[in-house]
Design a protein around this motif. Structure first.
Motif, short mmCIF file in Angstrom:
data_model
loop_
_atom_site.label_atom_id
_atom_site.label_comp_id
_atom_site.label_asym_id
_atom_site.label_seq_id
_atom_site.Cartn_x
_atom_site.Cartn_y
_atom_site.Cartn_z
N ASP A 150 -2.24 8.42 4.96
CA ASP A 150 -2.57 7.76 6.06
C ASP A 150 -3.77 6.76 6.11
O ASP A 150 -3.71 5.78 6.40
N SER A 151 -4.73 7.28 5.31
CA SER A 151 -5.91 6.19 5.12
C SER A 151 -5.41 5.12 4.16
O SER A 151 -6.10 3.88 4.31
N LEU A 152 -4.72 5.17 3.24
CA LEU A 152 -4.17 4.09 2.26
C LEU A 152 -3.38 3.10 3.25
O LEU A 152 -3.43 1.80 2.84
N LYS A 153 -2.72 3.45 4.07
CA LYS A 153 -2.01 2.53 4.89
C LYS A 153 -2.94 1.56 5.82
O LYS A 153 -2.79 0.31 5.87
N LEU A 154 -4.06 2.28 6.37
CA LEU A 154 -4.94 1.41 6.97
C LEU A 154 -5.53 0.58 6.06
O LEU A 154 -6.04 -0.61 6.31
N ALA A 155 -5.82 0.83 4.68
CA ALA A 155 -6.59 0.32 3.82
C ALA A 155 -5.65 -1.03 3.43
O ALA A 155 -6.03 -2.10 3.18
N ALA A 156 -4.57 -0.86 3.37
CA ALA A 156 -3.32 -1.76 2.99
C ALA A 156 -3.44 -2.78 3.88
O ALA A 156 -3.29 -4.22 3.68
N LEU A 157 -3.46 -2.57 5.50
CA LEU A 157 -3.77 -3.44 6.34
C LEU A 157 -4.93 -4.33 6.43
O LEU A 157 -4.83 -5.62 6.41
N MET A 158 -6.09 -3.62 6.06
CA MET A 158 -7.24 -4.53 5.96
C MET A 158 -7.21 -5.38 4.81
O MET A 158 -7.78 -6.54 4.66
N ARG A 159 -6.71 -4.98 3.82
CA ARG A 159 -6.60 -5.56 2.42
C ARG A 159 -5.65 -6.95 2.78
O ARG A 159 -5.67 -7.84 2.18
N THR A 160 -4.63 -6.77 3.43
CA THR A 160 -3.52 -7.87 3.71
C THR A 160 -4.26 -9.01 4.55
O THR A 160 -4.16 -10.05 4.24
N LEU A 161 -4.88 -8.49 5.62
CA LEU A 161 -5.89 -9.64 6.58
C LEU A 161 -6.69 -10.19 5.75
O LEU A 161 -6.96 -11.41 5.63
N ASN A 162 -7.53 -9.45 4.99
CA ASN A 162 -8.65 -10.02 4.27
C ASN A 162 -8.41 -11.12 3.16
O ASN A 162 -8.83 -12.34 3.12
N GLY B 290 -13.83 -14.62 -4.45
CA GLY B 290 -14.05 -14.02 -5.75
C GLY B 290 -15.40 -14.31 -6.19
O GLY B 290 -16.03 -13.39 -6.81
N MET B 291 -16.10 -15.25 -5.80
CA MET B 291 -17.61 -15.59 -6.25
C MET B 291 -18.43 -14.40 -5.64
O MET B 291 -19.50 -14.14 -5.87
N THR C 219 -11.73 -9.26 -5.10
CA THR C 219 -10.37 -9.90 -5.36
C THR C 219 -9.26 -8.63 -5.14
O THR C 219 -9.62 -7.47 -4.72
N PRO C 220 -8.05 -9.38 -4.81
CA PRO C 220 -7.21 -8.30 -4.34
C PRO C 220 -6.82 -7.16 -5.50
O PRO C 220 -6.66 -5.87 -5.24
N GLU C 221 -7.08 -7.41 -6.57
CA GLU C 221 -6.83 -6.43 -7.81
C GLU C 221 -7.80 -5.38 -7.77
O GLU C 221 -7.67 -4.24 -7.64
N GLY C 222 -9.31 -6.02 -7.55
CA GLY C 222 -10.14 -4.86 -7.54
C GLY C 222 -10.18 -4.16 -6.33
O GLY C 222 -10.59 -3.06 -6.36
N GLN C 223 -9.79 -4.75 -5.35
CA GLN C 223 -9.75 -4.07 -3.81
C GLN C 223 -8.85 -2.80 -4.02
O GLN C 223 -9.22 -1.86 -3.37
#
Length: 264
Positions: free
Chosen positions: A83-95, A216-217, A221-225
């Motif tokens: 469940d928490s990973l789905k919320l994380a995916a939402l925040m990552r998508t928006l950011n 990035g600065m 980054t999406p990869e690190g996120q």
């Protein structure tokens, strides 16, 4: 099933509204899924130049939905992790969205609602809006949203607000950097339009690269996120099933004070 996200496209601007006004646009599994899908779809639409995120009704977002919290309190650690990973995916998508984003903060933003504000490139809200990172009152922490909130307001302010769970207004949100502008309610739309005016003057590819450059600065980054998300999702899943988390969630759902809360 009623849509939890309302979308209106006005020229090159996509206006996205959380559409659960009866519960102050609180998150549940459906809203998280629909908002993530909407953002992903807009990200691939070449006609859309900017995205404005707001809430229907009086609030921006009250954070977690009570029924959703009740279900998660009874769920296993593995289910809480998923469940928490789905919320994380939402925040990552928006950011990391490839379009400029504006948070139009029309009212209260709590918990995950603060996370959405922090994930947007530009945040404009009403002075009277109330904000809180109130998770500690439940024996939890704002784990998944923490990278974005800390990036917005800095570690010093985050330390205070993460551990106190105190409520603050739009003026204070502007002072600490969560909002770029705090305006009177009748000036909110005009302020958003001013930002859209300036966004309309930039090249879309250059804006996407400028956003990626700034993130990035700052070491984001999406990869690190993905790795960070795995850690923060595991943390909140563990706390939800811990003795303190179970007690705090139970007390909140029963509308009583937890044992650790001091009176006065």
């Amino acid at each position: 099933m009623t849509a939890t996200v309302a979308l209106a496209v006005r020229g090159a601007v996509a206006e996205v509204r959380l559409n659960r006004p009866g519960v102050h646009n609180a998150f549940d599994e459906q809203l998280i899924a629909e908002l993530t899908a909407t953002l992903q779809r807009l990200n691939t639409d070449p006609a859309v130049r900017a995205v404005v995120l707001s809430g229907e009704g009086a609030s921006f977002s009250a954070g977690a939905d009570l029924n959703w919290m009740r279900a998660m309190a009874k769920a296993s650690e593995a289910d809480n992790l998923a469940d928490s990973l789905k919320l994380a995916a939402l925040m990552r998508t928006l950011n990391y969205l490839g379009k400029p984003t504006i948070a139009r903060v029309n009212g209260a933003a709590y918990g995950g609602g603060v996370g959405l504000v922090a994930c947007c490139d530009i945040a404009i809200g009403v002075e009277s809006a109330k904000f809180s990172l109130s998770e500690v009152k439940l024996g939890l922490v704002p784990a998944v949203i923490s990278p974005y909130v800390i990036a917005a307001i800095g570690a010093r302010a985050a330390r205070r607000l993460f551990i106190t769970g105190e409520v603050f207004d739009g003026t204070e949100a502007r002072r600490i950097g969560l909002l770029h502008e705090a305006v009177a309610a009748d000036q909110l739309d005009a302020a958003v339009e001013r930002s859209l005016h300036w966004l309309g003057k930039g090249g879309p590819l250059a804006q996407a690269e400028a956003k990626r450059l700034a993130l990035g600065m700052a070491g984001m980054t999406p990869e690190g996120q993905h790795a960070v998300d795995a850690d923060t999702a595991a943390l909140i899943a563990r706390l939800r099933v811990s003795a303190e988390g179970q007690h705090g969630l139970g007390a909140f759902l029963d509308k009583r004070a937890p044992d650790w809360a001091r009176e006065g």
